[in-house]
Design an enzyme around this catalytic site. Structure first.
Site, mmCIF file in Angstrom:
data_model
loop_
_atom_site.group_PDB
_atom_site.id
_atom_site.type_symbol
_atom_site.label_atom_id
_atom_site.label_comp_id
_atom_site.label_asym_id
_atom_site.label_seq_id
_atom_site.Cartn_x
_atom_site.Cartn_y
_atom_site.Cartn_z
ATOM 1 C CB VAL A 289 -1.019 0.135 1.401
ATOM 2 C CG1 VAL A 289 -1.750 1.105 1.096
ATOM 3 C CG2 VAL A 289 -1.796 -1.259 1.396
ATOM 4 C CE LYS B 36 3.248 27.626 2.599
ATOM 5 N NZ LYS B 36 2.230 26.467 3.164
ATOM 6 C CB SER C 133 5.978 29.209 10.043
ATOM 7 O OG SER C 133 4.833 29.403 10.910
HETATM 8 C C1 LIG Z 1 -4.198 16.159 -2.426
HETATM 9 C C2 LIG Z 1 -3.645 16.260 -0.907
HETATM 10 C C3 LIG Z 1 -2.523 17.190 -0.652
HETATM 11 C C4 LIG Z 1 -2.149 17.551 0.526
HETATM 12 N N1 LIG Z 1 -1.161 18.747 0.677
HETATM 13 C C5 LIG Z 1 -0.742 18.805 1.839
HETATM 14 C C6 LIG Z 1 0.170 19.938 2.249
HETATM 15 O O1 LIG Z 1 0.617 20.666 0.963
HETATM 16 N N2 LIG Z 1 0.761 20.124 3.404
HETATM 17 C C7 LIG Z 1 0.338 19.399 4.207
HETATM 18 O O2 LIG Z 1 0.854 19.456 5.260
HETATM 19 N N3 LIG Z 1 -0.539 18.205 4.047
HETATM 20 C C8 LIG Z 1 -0.943 17.889 2.800
HETATM 21 N N4 LIG Z 1 -1.804 16.755 2.833
HETATM 22 C C9 LIG Z 1 -1.946 15.758 3.736
HETATM 23 C C10 LIG Z 1 -0.654 14.902 3.755
HETATM 24 O O3 LIG Z 1 -0.490 14.509 2.698
HETATM 25 C C11 LIG Z 1 -0.921 13.967 5.004
HETATM 26 O O4 LIG Z 1 -1.221 14.681 6.240
HETATM 27 C C12 LIG Z 1 0.330 13.102 4.979
HETATM 28 O O5 LIG Z 1 0.964 12.833 4.089
HETATM 29 C C13 LIG Z 1 0.440 12.184 6.094
HETATM 30 O O6 LIG Z 1 -0.312 10.967 5.451
HETATM 31 P P1 LIG Z 1 -0.491 9.776 6.130
HETATM 32 O O7 LIG Z 1 0.867 9.314 6.610
HETATM 33 O O8 LIG Z 1 -1.643 9.689 7.301
HETATM 34 O O9 LIG Z 1 -1.088 8.666 5.352
HETATM 35 P P2 LIG Z 1 -0.408 7.872 4.073
HETATM 36 O O10 LIG Z 1 0.763 8.530 3.343
HETATM 37 O O11 LIG Z 1 -1.600 7.304 3.089
HETATM 38 O O12 LIG Z 1 0.376 6.551 4.661
HETATM 39 C C14 LIG Z 1 -0.500 5.505 4.984
HETATM 40 C C15 LIG Z 1 0.342 4.471 5.399
HETATM 41 O O13 LIG Z 1 -0.222 3.270 5.949
HETATM 42 C C16 LIG Z 1 0.293 2.088 5.400
HETATM 43 N N5 LIG Z 1 -0.667 0.986 5.378
HETATM 44 C C17 LIG Z 1 -2.031 1.129 5.145
HETATM 45 N N6 LIG Z 1 -2.587 -0.092 5.309
HETATM 46 C C18 LIG Z 1 -1.918 -0.868 5.865
HETATM 47 C C19 LIG Z 1 -1.868 -2.244 6.445
HETATM 48 N N7 LIG Z 1 -2.768 -3.042 6.282
HETATM 49 N N8 LIG Z 1 -0.697 -2.604 7.125
HETATM 50 C C20 LIG Z 1 0.382 -2.061 7.142
HETATM 51 N N9 LIG Z 1 0.398 -0.626 6.739
HETATM 52 C C21 LIG Z 1 -0.459 -0.052 6.156
HETATM 53 C C22 LIG Z 1 0.751 2.609 4.125
HETATM 54 O O14 LIG Z 1 1.707 1.542 3.568
HETATM 55 C C23 LIG Z 1 1.360 3.900 4.357
HETATM 56 O O15 LIG Z 1 2.850 3.477 4.625
HETATM 57 C C24 LIG Z 1 -2.207 16.574 1.440
HETATM 58 C C25 LIG Z 1 -3.234 15.761 1.364
HETATM 59 C C26 LIG Z 1 -3.950 15.340 0.074
HETATM 60 C C27 LIG Z 1 -4.938 14.309 0.109
#
Ligand SMILES: Cc1cc2nc3c(=O)[nH]c(=O)nc-3n(C[C@H](O)[C@H](O)[C@H](O)COP(=O)(O)OP(=O)(O)OC[C@H]3O[C@@H](n4cnc5c(N)ncnc54)[C@H](O)[C@@H]3O)c2cc1C
Length: 512
Positions: free
Chosen positions: A39, A75, A50
């Site tokens: 995934v 930024k 900031s």
């Molecule tokens: C379009 C968009 C633009 C964005 N732009 C910004 C921005 O400019 N600035 C900002 O601060 N934030 C932004 N964000 C938010 C930011 O992307 C997220 O807050 C940040 O990337 C954290 O993501 P995450 O780690 O929660 O999830 P993800 O990156 O989705 O990571 C999920 C993790 O869970 C793991 N996983 C899932 N299921 C399982 C399983 N069953 N077993 C083991 N592992 C599993 C995956 O392998 C992965 O490692 C944006 C979000 C979106 C949607």
């Protein structure tokens, strides 16, 4: 006593959480992070806030080391383009308003008239650096505002006193890998495997997660960092999710990574350009731009959004692969339930207009440490944590709703609807007030949500929502000191623009 923490998910949220917990508790707590190779991470989230400086300083990481390794850039704020529909622009910088005789310079600007400059370029210094695409650092590394430089050490958001003038842009995958190296070097156990089952005890508390190849991982506390999947907090514990779609209707994004043609043109700001059915981000990294169109699929199809994005930022580059993302906008009513805490997209997401996703992660992990449980899992602590997290997200939701409601555009069905859409309770009254006087710390959203009154005013006035009349008291105060302050900002800006290297020149010097 809590001895072991299991983090499921290795995106930005997972690795920020692992690094922070290890830094806070060292070897007194075992931290295991399991992430699935099958995934992928969301791959966006490249502009920050900031306050991120507190996070890296807390970990003892030096900007000159990590920034080049993560293709990073600076930024100084966000440049909003075309939110009036006429191609104009304004900035929302990271800079507090100066005060003169008890009134902000924004008040004085309303009183004295724009004298050829819009508010953002009259009252803020850093907007001049943005216009001229300057680095905030000299070639020898000195910050232009030397008094604000230096490590903050192990300080948290609660201790933020000064407004630091910049945040970062970085490559999301590289940051996750950098933090993974850092965290594993400090003793975080890293398991690459998929969690296939989440096991609960008879009370419904999580006792273990079962992986495909590494057996069971047991822990006292489980952190759900599985992104929008929300495997623990939602799929297992069934926690209620509160959608914000009535207020913030954008539910999809399409992202495109585009190599930059002219390196010297690198901007020190995020660009947010209003589009027909949403808005487009441009995030300059060291050698490429991250671009994306955030939109509502009620107003444009994914195919048309992709086409509009490609035409705007990468004409003739149909070889570049687009990443289509469905966004779940809203928050779990409770991010912490039983012995599970959701951090990152699994907990809440507004939309990326003010780059707050990573800020929410930083806030959550700091609050987790401040509310850290013992074996009794005191419900009052859990409730206090949930209240803080909920308040912060709701505050940003309100601030973002202001962007759409106050924007002057109404030239497409999307923007027409923005004028009649629901606004959160409290915002309507705040907007009414903003038409009468500038908002202050007492009249903005009242709980901590990262934004201060200067942000609310930069956005309101920039978008066109401003007091009908200047503050009456200013008619009775000699404006000499205010005029001198405007002149000082102009002179300082001129000197800074002349002295500072371009954003690209400085970054190239630390990338060697
Ligand atoms: C379009 C968009 C633009 C964005 N732009 C910004 C921005 O400019 N600035 C900002 O601060 N934030 C932004 N964000 C938010 C930011 O992307 C997220 O807050 C940040 O990337 C954290 O993501 P995450 O780690 O929660 O999830 P993800 O990156 O989705 O990571 C999920 C993790 O869970 C793991 N996983 C899932 N299921 C399982 C399983 N069953 N077993 C083991 N592992 C599993 C995956 O392998 C992965 O490692 C944006 C979000 C979106 C949607």
């Amino acid at each position: 006593m809590i001895r072991s923490v299991v983090i499921v998910g290795g995106g930005t949220a997972g690795w920020m959480t692992a690094s922070y917990l290890k830094e806070a508790f060292a070897d007194r707590i075992d931290v295991t992070l399991v992430e699935s190779a099958a995934v992928s991470r969301i791959g966006v989230g490249e502009a920050t806030f900031s306050t991120i400086r507190h996070f890296f300083d807390y970990l003892g990481l030096d900007e000159a080391d990590w920034l080049p390794k993560c293709a990073g850039g600076y930024k100084l704020g966000i440049r909003f383009e075309n939110w009036d529909g006429d191609g104009g622009h304004f900035y929302h910088p990271f800079e507090r308003l100066r005060m003169v005789d008890g009134f902000s310079l924004a008040d004085w600007w309303l009183e004295l008239g724009d004298r050829g400059r819009p508010m953002d370029r009259s009252v803020f210094l850093t907007t001049a650096l943005s216009e001229a695409k300057r680095s905030p650092r000299m070639l020898d590394g000195t910050l232009f505002a030397a008094g604000l430089d230096g490590s903050l050490g192990r300080s948290t958001l609660d201790e933020q006193r000064a407004q630091f003038p910049y945040a970062y842009h970085f490559d999301a995958d590289k940051v996750a890998r950098y933090l993974a190296d850092h965290a594993t070097g400090r003793g975080v156990r890293h398991v690459i495997d998929s969690v296939e089952q989440v096991v609960q005890d008879q009370r419904g508390w999580i006792s273990e997660v079962r992986t495909a190849e590494h057996g069971s991982l047991h822990g006292d506390l489980f952190i759900d960092c599985t992104g929008f999947r929300a495997l623990l907090i939602d799929k297992t514990l069934g926690t209620r999710f509160e959608s914000f779609e009535d207020v913030l209707p954008n539910n999809r994004a399409v992202a495109l990574r585009v190599p930059r043609e002219t390196e010297s043109d690198m901007a020190p700001y995020t660009k947010a350009t209003a589009m027909n059915a949403g808005w487009m981000w441009t995030i300059p990294l060291f050698r490429r731009d991250g671009n994306g169109y955030v939109y509502s699929d009620r107003f444009i199809s994914p195919e048309d959004a992709e086409r509009e994005l490609r035409d705007a930022v990468a004409p003739g580059r149909d070889d570049l692969e687009a990443n289509h993302i469905r966004m779940r906008i809203g928050r779990h009513t409770h991010s912490w339930v039983k012995n599970c805490v959701a951090i990152g997209l699994s907990s809440a997401f507004v939309e990326p207009l003010e780059s707050t996703g990573i800020f929410f992660i930083q806030h959550a992990v700091e609050q987790l440490v401040k509310h850290f449980p013992d074996e009794t899992f005191d419900e009052r602590q859990t409730a206090a944590y949930n209240t803080r997290i909920g308040n912060a997200v709701d505050g940003v939701k309100e601030f973002l709703a202001l962007h759409y409601r106050a924007a002057r555009r109404d030239d497409t069905p999307y923007w027409k609807e923005a004028k009649v859409r629901a606004v959160p309770e409290g915002l309507a009254a705040r907007m009414e007030l903003a038409g009468s006087r500038l908002l202050d710390e007492e009249t903005i959203y009242p709980h901590y949500h990262g934004f201060e009154s200067y942000s609310w005013n930069a956005m309101s006035v920039g978008l066109g929502l401003r007091p009908r009349r200047p503050h009456p008291a200013l008619k009775h105060i000699d404006p000499t000191r205010a005029l001198a302050e405007f002149a000082r900002i102009e002179a300082e800006a001129k000197a800074m623009v002349a002295a500072l290297p371009s954003c690209h020149e400085y970054l190239a010097s630390i990338n060697d």
